[in-house]
Design a protein around this motif. Structure first.
Motif, PDB file in Angstrom:
ATOM      1  N   GLN A  31      -6.402  -4.678  -1.202  1.00  0.00           N
ATOM      2  CA  GLN A  31      -5.781  -5.271  -2.391  1.00  0.00           C
ATOM      3  C   GLN A  31      -6.844  -5.611  -3.432  1.00  0.00           C
ATOM      4  OE1 GLN A  31      -3.544  -8.854  -1.662  1.00  0.00           O
ATOM      5  NE2 GLN A  31      -2.761  -8.929  -3.732  1.00  0.00           N
ATOM      6  N   ASP A  32      -7.946  -6.168  -2.999  1.00  0.00           N
ATOM      7  CA  ASP A  32      -9.040  -6.508  -3.906  1.00  0.00           C
ATOM      8  C   ASP A  32      -9.597  -5.246  -4.580  1.00  0.00           C
ATOM      9  OD1 ASP A  32     -11.021  -8.382  -5.031  1.00  0.00           O
ATOM     10  OD2 ASP A  32     -12.443  -7.337  -3.719  1.00  0.00           O
ATOM     11  N   ALA A  33      -9.715  -4.161  -3.833  1.00  0.00           N
ATOM     12  CA  ALA A  33     -10.200  -2.901  -4.408  1.00  0.00           C
ATOM     13  C   ALA A  33      -9.239  -2.407  -5.482  1.00  0.00           C
ATOM     14  CB  ALA A  33     -10.369  -1.854  -3.310  1.00  0.00           C
ATOM     15  N   GLY A  34      -7.952  -2.660  -5.309  1.00  0.00           N
ATOM     16  CA  GLY A  34      -6.954  -2.236  -6.276  1.00  0.00           C
ATOM     17  C   GLY A  34      -6.968  -3.049  -7.555  1.00  0.00           C
ATOM     18  N   GLU A  35      -7.545  -4.232  -7.516  1.00  0.00           N
ATOM     19  CA  GLU A  35      -7.603  -5.057  -8.726  1.00  0.00           C
ATOM     20  C   GLU A  35      -8.543  -4.475  -9.766  1.00  0.00           C
ATOM     21  OE1 GLU A  35      -8.324  -9.170  -7.764  1.00  0.00           O
ATOM     22  OE2 GLU A  35      -6.579  -9.247  -6.450  1.00  0.00           O
ATOM     23  N   SER A  36      -9.581  -3.764  -9.325  1.00  0.00           N
ATOM     24  CA  SER A  36     -10.527  -3.193 -10.281  1.00  0.00           C
ATOM     25  C   SER A  36     -10.495  -1.669 -10.305  1.00  0.00           C
ATOM     26  CB  SER A  36     -11.951  -3.652  -9.934  1.00  0.00           C
ATOM     27  OG  SER A  36     -12.313  -3.168  -8.650  1.00  0.00           O
ATOM     28  N   GLY A  37      -9.682  -1.084  -9.445  1.00  0.00           N
ATOM     29  CA  GLY A  37      -9.669   0.369  -9.372  1.00  0.00           C
ATOM     30  C   GLY A  37      -8.314   0.903  -8.970  1.00  0.00           C
ATOM     31  N   VAL A  38      -8.331   2.083  -8.430  1.00  0.00           N
ATOM     32  CA  VAL A  38      -7.119   2.771  -8.020  1.00  0.00           C
ATOM     33  C   VAL A  38      -7.071   2.832  -6.495  1.00  0.00           C
ATOM     34  CG1 VAL A  38      -5.951   5.011  -8.011  1.00  0.00           C
ATOM     35  CG2 VAL A  38      -6.951   4.149 -10.121  1.00  0.00           C
ATOM     36  N   VAL A  39      -5.972   2.380  -5.930  1.00  0.00           N
ATOM     37  CA  VAL A  39      -5.714   2.513  -4.498  1.00  0.00           C
ATOM     38  C   VAL A  39      -4.475   3.369  -4.345  1.00  0.00           C
ATOM     39  CG1 VAL A  39      -5.094   1.309  -2.366  1.00  0.00           C
ATOM     40  CG2 VAL A  39      -6.749   0.276  -3.935  1.00  0.00           C
ATOM     41  N   VAL A  40      -4.582   4.426  -3.549  1.00  0.00           N
ATOM     42  CA  VAL A  40      -3.451   5.310  -3.310  1.00  0.00           C
ATOM     43  C   VAL A  40      -3.235   5.393  -1.804  1.00  0.00           C
ATOM     44  CG1 VAL A  40      -2.490   7.625  -3.654  1.00  0.00           C
ATOM     45  CG2 VAL A  40      -4.002   6.636  -5.383  1.00  0.00           C
ATOM     46  N   GLU A  41      -1.996   5.149  -1.385  1.00  0.00           N
ATOM     47  CA  GLU A  41      -1.657   5.215   0.037  1.00  0.00           C
ATOM     48  C   GLU A  41      -0.960   6.524   0.360  1.00  0.00           C
ATOM     49  OE1 GLU A  41       0.024   1.961   2.126  1.00  0.00           O
ATOM     50  OE2 GLU A  41      -1.067   0.470   0.948  1.00  0.00           O
ATOM     51  N   PHE A  42      -1.317   7.064   1.517  1.00  0.00           N
ATOM     52  CA  PHE A  42      -0.743   8.306   2.021  1.00  0.00           C
ATOM     53  C   PHE A  42      -0.193   8.057   3.415  1.00  0.00           C
ATOM     54  CE2 PHE A  42      -4.292   9.308  -0.756  1.00  0.00           C
ATOM     55  CZ  PHE A  42      -3.764  10.249  -1.613  1.00  0.00           C
ATOM     56  N   GLN A  43       0.821   8.805   3.785  1.00  0.00           N
ATOM     57  CA  GLN A  43       1.403   8.729   5.117  1.00  0.00           C
ATOM     58  C   GLN A  43       1.019   9.977   5.907  1.00  0.00           C
ATOM     59  OE1 GLN A  43       2.982   6.199   6.529  1.00  0.00           O
ATOM     60  NE2 GLN A  43       2.811   4.989   4.664  1.00  0.00           N
ATOM     61  N   GLY A  44       0.370   9.775   7.041  1.00  0.00           N
ATOM     62  CA  GLY A  44      -0.033  10.900   7.872  1.00  0.00           C
ATOM     63  C   GLY A  44       1.123  11.769   8.304  1.00  0.00           C
ATOM     64  N   GLU A  45       2.304  11.158   8.497  1.00  0.00           N
ATOM     65  CA  GLU A  45       3.483  11.938   8.907  1.00  0.00           C
ATOM     66  C   GLU A  45       3.853  12.990   7.870  1.00  0.00           C
ATOM     67  OE1 GLU A  45       4.145   8.475   8.338  1.00  0.00           O
ATOM     68  OE2 GLU A  45       3.890   7.742  10.367  1.00  0.00           O
TER      69      GLU A  45
END
Length: 162
Positions: A31-45
Motif C-alpha cells: 500500500q505504501d508503494a502505491g502511494e508514490s507509484g503504481v501497484v498492479v495486482e495479477f492473479q496467477g489463475e
C-alpha cells in the motif's frame, strides 16, 4: 502513512520477493508503494500458460499494440512504461502457484525477465538527454505459493520481511 524502510520504495535488491499477502506488514509495504507509484495486482489463475500470461500482463499494464508477446518484447515494454509514468512500480502476483502451472518451464524466463527489468530501472540514466531519469524502484511481489515452484527457479528470490 509512509513506512521508513519499505524495500519496495527503493531501487535496490531484492527485486523479486515472495511474501505472505495475508500479512498486515506485507500489505502495508505494498500500500505504501502505491502511494508514490503504481501497484498492479495479477492473479496467477489467469495465467496458467504463456499465452494467457502475456494477455493478462499486456491488458493490465495497457501495453501498446506493437507488444510482440515474447520474453524480449515483455522486457522492452516493462522497461519503457512511458504510457504509465510513475515514481515506482510494484507488480503483485497472487496465487503464484497457478502462474505457468500448465507450462512450468516458463517460470525461469519469467523470473529472469522480471529481474532484468528491475535492474534496468534501478540504474539511473544521466546522458544529458530529455529521457534522463533517476533510478526508479521496480519490484515484483509473489505470494508464498511460489514455494511450490522448483527450488532452482526461486533460488534468487528474496523474501519481503514481515
Amino acid at each position: 502513512m509512509a513506512i521508513r524502510s519499505n524495500p519496495l520504495t527503493h531501487p535496490s535488491l531484492p527485486w523479486v520477493v515472495k511474501a505472505d499477502l495475508d500479512d498486515v506488514t506485507a500489505m502495508n509495504y505494498i500500500q505504501d508503494a502505491g502511494e508514490s507509484g503504481v501497484v498492479v495486482e495479477f492473479q496467477g489463475e489467469d495465467a496458467r500458460t504463456l499465452d494467457s500470461f502475456f494477455s493478462m500482463v499486456s491488458s493490465k499494464l495497457d501495453f501498446p499494440d506493437y507488444f510482440g508477446r515474447n520474453w524480449p518484447a515483455l522486457k522492452d515494454c516493462l522497461t519503457d512504461l512511458e504510457w504509465l509514468p510513475a515514481d515506482s512500480y510494484c507488480l503483485v502476483f497472487r496465487s503464484s502457484d497457478s502462474l505457468f502451472a500448465d507450462e512450468p518451464i516458463e517460470r525461469r524466463a519469467f523470473l529472469d525477465t522480471m529481474k532484468l527489468s528491475a535492474e534496468e530501472w534501478a540504474a539511473p540514466v544521466a546522458l544529458g538527454e530529455w529521457w534522463d531519469r533517476p533510478a526508479i524502484p521496480f519490484h515484483v511481489v509473489m505470494d508464498l505459493g511460489i514455494a511450490g515452484w522448483d527450488a532452482e527457479q526461486v533460488a534468487e528470490v528474496g523474501e519481503l520481511a514481515s
